[in-house]
Scaffold this active site. Structure first.
Site, PDB file in Angstrom:
ATOM      1  CG  HIS A  54     -11.568  -1.503 -14.987  1.00  0.00           C
ATOM      2  ND1 HIS A  54     -12.149  -1.485 -16.230  1.00  0.00           N
ATOM      3  CD2 HIS A  54     -11.591  -2.801 -14.580  1.00  0.00           C
ATOM      4  CE1 HIS A  54     -12.495  -2.727 -16.563  1.00  0.00           C
ATOM      5  NE2 HIS A  54     -12.170  -3.538 -15.579  1.00  0.00           N
ATOM      6  CG  HIS A 103       3.809   4.936   2.533  1.00  0.00           C
ATOM      7  ND1 HIS A 103       2.491   4.810   2.925  1.00  0.00           N
ATOM      8  CD2 HIS A 103       4.252   3.683   2.286  1.00  0.00           C
ATOM      9  CE1 HIS A 103       2.157   3.529   2.932  1.00  0.00           C
ATOM     10  NE2 HIS A 103       3.210   2.820   2.543  1.00  0.00           N
ATOM     11  N   GLY A 152     -15.273  -3.429 -13.953  1.00  0.00           N
ATOM     12  CA  GLY A 152     -15.621  -4.413 -14.965  1.00  0.00           C
ATOM     13  C   GLY A 152     -16.398  -5.572 -14.373  1.00  0.00           C
ATOM     14  N   GLY A 187      -9.511  -8.741  -2.699  1.00  0.00           N
ATOM     15  CA  GLY A 187      -8.343  -8.024  -3.182  1.00  0.00           C
ATOM     16  C   GLY A 187      -7.378  -8.926  -3.927  1.00  0.00           C
ATOM     17  CD  GLU A 215      -6.690  -5.142   1.141  1.00  0.00           C
ATOM     18  OE1 GLU A 215      -7.179  -6.222   0.773  1.00  0.00           O
ATOM     19  OE2 GLU A 215      -5.471  -4.951   1.278  1.00  0.00           O
ATOM     20  NE  ARG A 252       3.447  16.979   3.563  1.00  0.00           N
ATOM     21  CZ  ARG A 252       3.302  17.229   2.276  1.00  0.00           C
ATOM     22  NH1 ARG A 252       2.398  16.624   1.580  1.00  0.00           N
ATOM     23  NH2 ARG A 252       4.047  18.119   1.663  1.00  0.00           N
TER      24      ARG A 252
END
Length: 143
Positions: free
Chosen positions: A109, A92, A111, A85, A65, A94
């Protein structure tokens, strides 16, 4: 996607942004800025472990994030817009017990009202640890 960042900050500037935030607490550090991608590293240690001594999935999501959010911010005119966000997911793949992980984000993308970023997190052996995608809302500042 080849759209370039509108803002080209230094690594020092990006790392200063993380002071007094979760990025600093978890030991994250931006290490590379490309035309339309960012790379950051994060230690795998007691700050980022879950109880079994593995990299906590939540720590991977924080790295993802952080990368996606900062990259989105670099794509907009910050005098007029900001990004938040909307959704993030992570697979996940490994476990990691120590060392460093490296996240790299690139646009899927970009925009006017939304952005989507892909984030791959690898270990020191360049093995894929986590793959994540974040959707960002681009909002107009209210003056």
């Amino acid at each position: 996607m080849s759209r370039n960042f509108k803002i080209q900050p230094s690594l020092e500037t990006l790392n200063k942004m993380g002071q007094n935030t979760i990025s600093e607490v978890l030991g994250m550090e931006f290490t590379e800025i490309g035309d339309n991608y960012l790379v950051a590293k994060m230690p795998v240690d007691k700050r980022t472990h879950q109880p079994y001594g593995l990299l906590h999935g939540g720590a991977s999501v924080v790295l993802a994030e952080t990368l996606g959010s900062v990259a989105a911010m670099l794509m907009v005119d910050q005098d007029q817009y900001y990004c938040v966000g909307l959704e993030i997911n992570a697979n996940h793949l490994r476990g990691v017990t120590n060392g460093w992980v490296y996240g790299r984000t690139s646009p899927v993308h970009v925009g006017k009202t939304t952005q989507v970023w892909s984030i791959e997190i690898i270990n020191e052996k360049e093995q894929l640890v986590c793959i994540s995608r974040i959707t960002m809302a681009v909002l107009k500042k209210q003056n």
